[in-house]
Design a protein around this motif. Structure first.
Motif, PDB file in Angstrom:
ATOM      1  N   MET A 283      12.373  -0.265  -8.191  1.00  0.00           N
ATOM      2  CA  MET A 283      10.956  -0.646  -9.182  1.00  0.00           C
ATOM      3  C   MET A 283       9.735  -0.083  -7.977  1.00  0.00           C
ATOM      4  N   GLU A 284       9.440   0.728  -9.850  1.00  0.00           N
ATOM      5  CA  GLU A 284       7.970   1.290  -9.046  1.00  0.00           C
ATOM      6  C   GLU A 284       6.773   0.588  -9.003  1.00  0.00           C
ATOM      7  N   ARG A 285       6.382   1.450  -7.745  1.00  0.00           N
ATOM      8  CA  ARG A 285       4.839   0.169  -7.884  1.00  0.00           C
ATOM      9  C   ARG A 285       3.917   0.802  -8.727  1.00  0.00           C
ATOM     10  N   VAL A 286       2.998   0.598  -9.174  1.00  0.00           N
ATOM     11  CA  VAL A 286       1.763   0.973  -9.759  1.00  0.00           C
ATOM     12  C   VAL A 286       1.003   0.071  -9.705  1.00  0.00           C
ATOM     13  N   PHE A 287      -0.206   0.325  -8.961  1.00  0.00           N
ATOM     14  CA  PHE A 287      -1.806  -0.216  -8.872  1.00  0.00           C
ATOM     15  C   PHE A 287      -2.509  -0.365  -9.852  1.00  0.00           C
ATOM     16  N   ILE A 288      -2.973  -1.207 -11.051  1.00  0.00           N
ATOM     17  CA  ILE A 288      -3.681  -1.771 -11.829  1.00  0.00           C
ATOM     18  C   ILE A 288      -5.125  -1.613 -11.070  1.00  0.00           C
ATOM     19  N   CYS A 289      -5.925  -0.698 -12.035  1.00  0.00           N
ATOM     20  CA  CYS A 289      -7.095  -0.434 -11.555  1.00  0.00           C
ATOM     21  C   CYS A 289      -8.244  -1.410 -13.195  1.00  0.00           C
ATOM     22  N   SER A 290      -8.634  -2.411 -12.588  1.00  0.00           N
ATOM     23  CA  SER A 290      -9.712  -2.587 -13.886  1.00  0.00           C
ATOM     24  C   SER A 290     -10.505  -3.612 -14.241  1.00  0.00           C
ATOM     25  N   PRO A 291     -11.590  -3.895 -14.324  1.00  0.00           N
ATOM     26  CA  PRO A 291     -12.519  -4.776 -13.640  1.00  0.00           C
ATOM     27  C   PRO A 291     -12.398  -6.239 -13.434  1.00  0.00           C
ATOM     28  N   PHE A 292     -13.250  -6.886 -12.496  1.00  0.00           N
ATOM     29  CA  PHE A 292     -13.241  -7.884 -12.098  1.00  0.00           C
ATOM     30  C   PHE A 292     -14.641  -9.014 -12.116  1.00  0.00           C
ATOM     31  N   ARG A 293     -14.859  -7.896 -11.862  1.00  0.00           N
ATOM     32  CA  ARG A 293     -16.391  -8.520 -10.922  1.00  0.00           C
ATOM     33  C   ARG A 293     -17.278  -8.828 -12.938  1.00  0.00           C
ATOM     34  N   GLY A 294     -18.318  -9.823 -12.994  1.00  0.00           N
ATOM     35  CA  GLY A 294     -18.414 -10.200 -13.967  1.00  0.00           C
ATOM     36  C   GLY A 294     -17.872 -11.023 -14.642  1.00  0.00           C
TER      37      GLY A 294
ATOM     38  N   LEU B 172       6.894  -2.441 -10.927  1.00  0.00           N
ATOM     39  CA  LEU B 172       5.862  -3.464 -10.434  1.00  0.00           C
ATOM     40  C   LEU B 172       4.636  -3.439  -9.967  1.00  0.00           C
ATOM     41  N   PRO B 173       4.445  -3.837 -10.689  1.00  0.00           N
ATOM     42  CA  PRO B 173       2.490  -4.124 -11.015  1.00  0.00           C
ATOM     43  C   PRO B 173       1.580  -5.003 -10.364  1.00  0.00           C
ATOM     44  N   VAL B 174       1.156  -3.996  -9.119  1.00  0.00           N
ATOM     45  CA  VAL B 174       0.046  -4.002  -8.317  1.00  0.00           C
ATOM     46  C   VAL B 174      -2.083  -4.587  -8.715  1.00  0.00           C
ATOM     47  N   VAL B 175      -1.876  -5.639  -8.419  1.00  0.00           N
ATOM     48  CA  VAL B 175      -2.876  -5.944  -9.283  1.00  0.00           C
ATOM     49  C   VAL B 175      -3.782  -7.107  -7.856  1.00  0.00           C
ATOM     50  N   PRO B 176      -4.586  -6.575  -6.746  1.00  0.00           N
ATOM     51  CA  PRO B 176      -5.232  -7.405  -5.868  1.00  0.00           C
ATOM     52  C   PRO B 176      -6.045  -8.218  -6.365  1.00  0.00           C
ATOM     53  N   HIS B 177      -7.216  -7.950  -7.803  1.00  0.00           N
ATOM     54  CA  HIS B 177      -7.691  -8.205  -8.182  1.00  0.00           C
ATOM     55  C   HIS B 177      -7.566 -10.090  -8.520  1.00  0.00           C
ATOM     56  N   LEU B 178      -6.064 -10.485  -8.949  1.00  0.00           N
ATOM     57  CA  LEU B 178      -5.863 -11.279  -9.434  1.00  0.00           C
ATOM     58  C   LEU B 178      -5.317 -12.370  -8.516  1.00  0.00           C
TER      59      LEU B 178
ATOM     60  N   LEU C 252      -7.451  -1.727  -0.945  1.00  0.00           N
ATOM     61  CA  LEU C 252      -6.764   0.210  -1.045  1.00  0.00           C
ATOM     62  C   LEU C 252      -6.054   0.220  -0.016  1.00  0.00           C
ATOM     63  N   SER C 253      -6.324  -0.696   0.729  1.00  0.00           N
ATOM     64  CA  SER C 253      -4.507  -0.998   1.641  1.00  0.00           C
ATOM     65  C   SER C 253      -2.964  -0.920   0.949  1.00  0.00           C
ATOM     66  N   LEU C 254      -2.765  -1.530   0.069  1.00  0.00           N
ATOM     67  CA  LEU C 254      -1.929  -1.940  -1.271  1.00  0.00           C
ATOM     68  C   LEU C 254      -1.494  -0.597  -1.890  1.00  0.00           C
ATOM     69  N   LEU C 255      -2.966   0.065  -2.432  1.00  0.00           N
ATOM     70  CA  LEU C 255      -2.725   1.191  -3.275  1.00  0.00           C
ATOM     71  C   LEU C 255      -2.153   2.380  -2.962  1.00  0.00           C
ATOM     72  N   LYS C 256      -2.528   2.244  -1.416  1.00  0.00           N
ATOM     73  CA  LYS C 256      -1.609   3.433  -0.641  1.00  0.00           C
ATOM     74  C   LYS C 256      -0.262   3.660  -0.412  1.00  0.00           C
ATOM     75  N   GLU C 257       0.139   2.200  -1.290  1.00  0.00           N
ATOM     76  CA  GLU C 257       2.201   1.993  -1.712  1.00  0.00           C
ATOM     77  C   GLU C 257       2.265   2.502  -2.620  1.00  0.00           C
TER      78      GLU C 257
ATOM     79  N   ARG D   1       3.038   3.647  -6.337  1.00  0.00           N
ATOM     80  CA  ARG D   1       3.487   5.547  -7.105  1.00  0.00           C
ATOM     81  C   ARG D   1       2.006   6.071  -7.919  1.00  0.00           C
ATOM     82  N   GLU D   2       1.542   5.308  -8.655  1.00  0.00           N
ATOM     83  CA  GLU D   2       0.603   5.682  -9.763  1.00  0.00           C
ATOM     84  C   GLU D   2      -0.810   4.522  -9.479  1.00  0.00           C
ATOM     85  N   VAL D   3      -1.740   5.258 -10.248  1.00  0.00           N
ATOM     86  CA  VAL D   3      -2.686   4.480 -10.503  1.00  0.00           C
ATOM     87  C   VAL D   3      -3.193   3.939 -12.329  1.00  0.00           C
ATOM     88  N   TRP D   4      -3.154   2.783 -12.718  1.00  0.00           N
ATOM     89  CA  TRP D   4      -3.206   3.177 -13.539  1.00  0.00           C
ATOM     90  C   TRP D   4      -4.887   2.245 -13.985  1.00  0.00           C
TER      91      TRP D   4
END
Length: 140
Positions: A1-12, A34-40, A62-67, A69-72
């Motif tokens: 399963m390929e990892r994708v980094f979920i980039c979305s707003p958190f603050r506010g 496999l979603p990687v969502v650090p702000h969760l 950012l360390s997780l992001l480097k692992e 395949r893509e950033v969504w």
């Protein structure tokens, strides 16, 4: 399963943004990723209100992001953390996409992140100049 980094707003609007991040993670899961969502994850034990802990969380992400395949990229607003994530992905050569019904405009995302990072560098230079000037004034 390929990892994708979920980039979305958190603050506010954190509660709303967490709910949206869960939906984005579900979307990635349903696409077979496999979603990687650090702000969760990191806000569970790091304080968003503490600048050092917030920056630690961003660095961990950012360390997780480097692992991945893509950033969504999701959401209508580009936050400070998102700009850092997009800039890091671009620097690392990780593909950046905006999935969903909106047309993909990867170049726009890169330009937006680059503009934001340039702005941060200008602010940092301004602060450093003022600190240096204060030090000179204090020496007098």
């Amino acid at each position: 399963m390929e990892r994708v980094f979920i980039c979305s707003p958190f603050r506010g609007a954190e509660e709303k943004n967490v709910e949206l991040a869960r939906k984005y993670a579900r979307f990635a899961y349903e696409k077979g990723c496999l979603p990687v969502v650090p702000h969760l994850y990191f806000p569970q034990f790091l304080k968003e209100s503490d600048v050092q802990e917030r920056m630690a969380g961003i660095q961990f992400g950012l360390s997780l992001l480097k692992e991945c395949r893509e950033v969504w990229v999701f959401g209508e607003i580009m936050s400070e953390g998102m700009c850092m994530e997009i800039a890091e992905a671009d620097h690392a050569g990780i593909p950046i996409h905006k999935p969903g019904p909106l047309p993909q405009d990867d170049e726009y995302l890169r330009e937006l992140a680059d503009t934001y990072i340039r702005g941060l560098l200008e602010v940092d230079a301004f602060i450093q100049d003022n600190l240096a000037q204060e030090d000179e004034n204090n020496d007098l």
